[in-house]
Motif scaffolding. Structure first.
Motif, PDB file in Angstrom:
ATOM      1  N   ARG A   1     -45.803  72.872  75.835  1.00 51.08           N
ATOM      2  CA  ARG A   1     -45.528  72.480  74.453  1.00 51.08           C
ATOM      3  C   ARG A   1     -44.262  71.645  74.537  1.00 51.08           C
ATOM      4  O   ARG A   1     -43.207  72.140  74.945  1.00 51.08           O
ATOM      5  N   VAL A   2     -44.371  70.383  74.141  1.00 51.60           N
ATOM      6  CA  VAL A   2     -43.289  69.423  74.332  1.00 51.60           C
ATOM      7  C   VAL A   2     -42.893  68.819  72.987  1.00 51.60           C
ATOM      8  O   VAL A   2     -43.762  68.347  72.240  1.00 51.60           O
ATOM      9  N   ARG A   3     -41.614  68.823  72.681  1.00 50.48           N
ATOM     10  CA  ARG A   3     -41.094  68.132  71.500  1.00 50.48           C
ATOM     11  C   ARG A   3     -40.260  66.965  71.993  1.00 50.48           C
ATOM     12  O   ARG A   3     -39.280  67.150  72.722  1.00 50.48           O
ATOM     13  N   LEU A   4     -40.649  65.775  71.586  1.00 51.79           N
ATOM     14  CA  LEU A   4     -39.911  64.554  71.915  1.00 51.79           C
ATOM     15  C   LEU A   4     -39.222  64.081  70.650  1.00 51.79           C
ATOM     16  O   LEU A   4     -39.835  64.057  69.574  1.00 51.79           O
ATOM     17  N   GLU A   5     -37.964  63.690  70.773  1.00 52.66           N
ATOM     18  CA  GLU A   5     -37.193  63.191  69.642  1.00 52.66           C
ATOM     19  C   GLU A   5     -36.475  61.928  70.086  1.00 52.66           C
ATOM     20  O   GLU A   5     -35.880  61.908  71.167  1.00 52.66           O
TER      21      GLU A   5
ATOM     22  N   TRP B   1     -46.244  67.886  71.139  1.00 54.71           N
ATOM     23  CA  TRP B   1     -47.519  67.869  71.859  1.00 54.71           C
ATOM     24  C   TRP B   1     -47.744  69.239  72.473  1.00 54.71           C
ATOM     25  O   TRP B   1     -46.820  69.828  73.032  1.00 54.71           O
ATOM     26  N   GLU B   2     -48.971  69.729  72.368  1.00 53.42           N
ATOM     27  CA  GLU B   2     -49.305  71.028  72.937  1.00 53.42           C
ATOM     28  C   GLU B   2     -50.543  70.888  73.814  1.00 53.42           C
ATOM     29  O   GLU B   2     -51.583  70.402  73.366  1.00 53.42           O
TER      30      GLU B   2
ATOM     31  N   PRO C   1     -40.720  53.876  69.224  1.00 52.01           N
ATOM     32  CA  PRO C   1     -41.659  54.218  68.151  1.00 52.01           C
ATOM     33  C   PRO C   1     -42.854  55.058  68.601  1.00 52.01           C
ATOM     34  O   PRO C   1     -43.457  55.754  67.800  1.00 52.01           O
ATOM     35  N   ILE C   2     -43.193  55.015  69.873  1.00 51.60           N
ATOM     36  CA  ILE C   2     -44.322  55.776  70.400  1.00 51.60           C
ATOM     37  C   ILE C   2     -43.795  56.900  71.283  1.00 51.60           C
ATOM     38  O   ILE C   2     -43.024  56.664  72.205  1.00 51.60           O
ATOM     39  N   LEU C   3     -44.217  58.137  70.990  1.00 54.08           N
ATOM     40  CA  LEU C   3     -43.818  59.317  71.759  1.00 54.08           C
ATOM     41  C   LEU C   3     -45.094  60.010  72.227  1.00 54.08           C
ATOM     42  O   LEU C   3     -45.873  60.488  71.401  1.00 54.08           O
ATOM     43  N   LEU C   4     -45.318  60.064  73.540  1.00 52.68           N
ATOM     44  CA  LEU C   4     -46.554  60.613  74.094  1.00 52.68           C
ATOM     45  C   LEU C   4     -46.278  61.691  75.129  1.00 52.68           C
ATOM     46  O   LEU C   4     -45.293  61.621  75.860  1.00 52.68           O
ATOM     47  N   SER C   5     -47.179  62.663  75.202  1.00 56.31           N
ATOM     48  CA  SER C   5     -47.130  63.677  76.248  1.00 56.31           C
ATOM     49  C   SER C   5     -48.535  64.238  76.437  1.00 56.31           C
ATOM     50  O   SER C   5     -49.477  63.798  75.785  1.00 56.31           O
ATOM     51  N   ASN C   6     -48.667  65.243  77.307  1.00 58.91           N
ATOM     52  CA  ASN C   6     -49.966  65.856  77.572  1.00 58.91           C
ATOM     53  C   ASN C   6     -50.493  66.586  76.338  1.00 58.91           C
ATOM     54  O   ASN C   6     -49.724  67.115  75.553  1.00 58.91           O
ATOM     55  N   GLY C   7     -51.811  66.663  76.225  1.00 55.28           N
ATOM     56  CA  GLY C   7     -52.439  67.539  75.245  1.00 55.28           C
ATOM     57  C   GLY C   7     -52.659  66.920  73.896  1.00 55.28           C
ATOM     58  O   GLY C   7     -52.909  65.720  73.766  1.00 55.28           O
ATOM     59  N   ASN C   8     -52.563  67.762  72.872  1.00 57.52           N
ATOM     60  CA  ASN C   8     -52.851  67.377  71.491  1.00 57.52           C
ATOM     61  C   ASN C   8     -51.562  67.246  70.696  1.00 57.52           C
ATOM     62  O   ASN C   8     -50.690  68.104  70.778  1.00 57.52           O
ATOM     63  N   LYS C   9     -51.486  66.185  69.897  1.00 57.42           N
ATOM     64  CA  LYS C   9     -50.329  66.020  69.022  1.00 57.42           C
ATOM     65  C   LYS C   9     -50.502  66.995  67.860  1.00 57.42           C
ATOM     66  O   LYS C   9     -51.485  66.933  67.132  1.00 57.42           O
ATOM     67  N   VAL C  10     -49.548  67.932  67.702  1.00 48.68           N
ATOM     68  CA  VAL C  10     -49.672  68.965  66.679  1.00 48.68           C
ATOM     69  C   VAL C  10     -48.695  68.789  65.520  1.00 48.68           C
ATOM     70  O   VAL C  10     -48.862  69.415  64.471  1.00 48.68           O
ATOM     71  N   GLU C  11     -47.701  67.927  65.696  1.00 50.15           N
ATOM     72  CA  GLU C  11     -46.725  67.732  64.624  1.00 50.15           C
ATOM     73  C   GLU C  11     -45.973  66.431  64.852  1.00 50.15           C
ATOM     74  O   GLU C  11     -45.669  66.077  65.988  1.00 50.15           O
TER      75      GLU C  11
END
Length: 110
Positions: free
Chosen positions: A40-44, A76-77, A51-61
């Motif tokens: 579970r990753v929070r990018l800020e 991303w989770e 403007p684009i923030l990406l990581s593994n899995g599903n964007k949840v918030e």
């Protein structure tokens, strides 16, 4: 970081390269293929520069950071356990193209 391993900045973007042992450059962790976990990753970041923030899995918030004008975040989770060398993250000003396609059954996909 000049080794382009772990978390690094290239061409104005933050990127990760965790294969084969890059994840341990980000945080202490058992960096072996038999040790798997969910992420579970929070990018800020600054909204204009990244403007684009990406990581593994599903964007949840997603949203604007409260009390910090001009900053946004994405969470991303990834529910599927995986080894740390498959962790990925990118933050930057990536271009995109949007289009739609109509399937043979008449369903529109975007």
């Amino acid at each position: 970081n000049l080794q382009l391993s772990g978390l690094y900045k290239s061409s104005g973007m933050f990127c990760t390269q965790c294969e084969a042992e890059g994840f341990r450059r980000i945080t202490p962790y058992f960096d072996r293929p038999d040790v798997m976990t969910t992420y579970r990753v929070r990018l800020e970041a600054d909204s204009k520069s990244y403007p684009i923030l990406l990581s593994n899995g599903n964007k949840v918030e997603t949203g604007e950071v409260e009390g910090k004008p001009g900053r946004h975040f994405a969470v991303w989770e990834d529910p599927f356990p995986k080894p740390s060398y498959l962790f990925a993250m990118v933050a930057g000003n990536l271009g995109s193209i949007a289009d739609t396609y109509t399937t043979g059954s008449g369903r529109e996909v975007s």
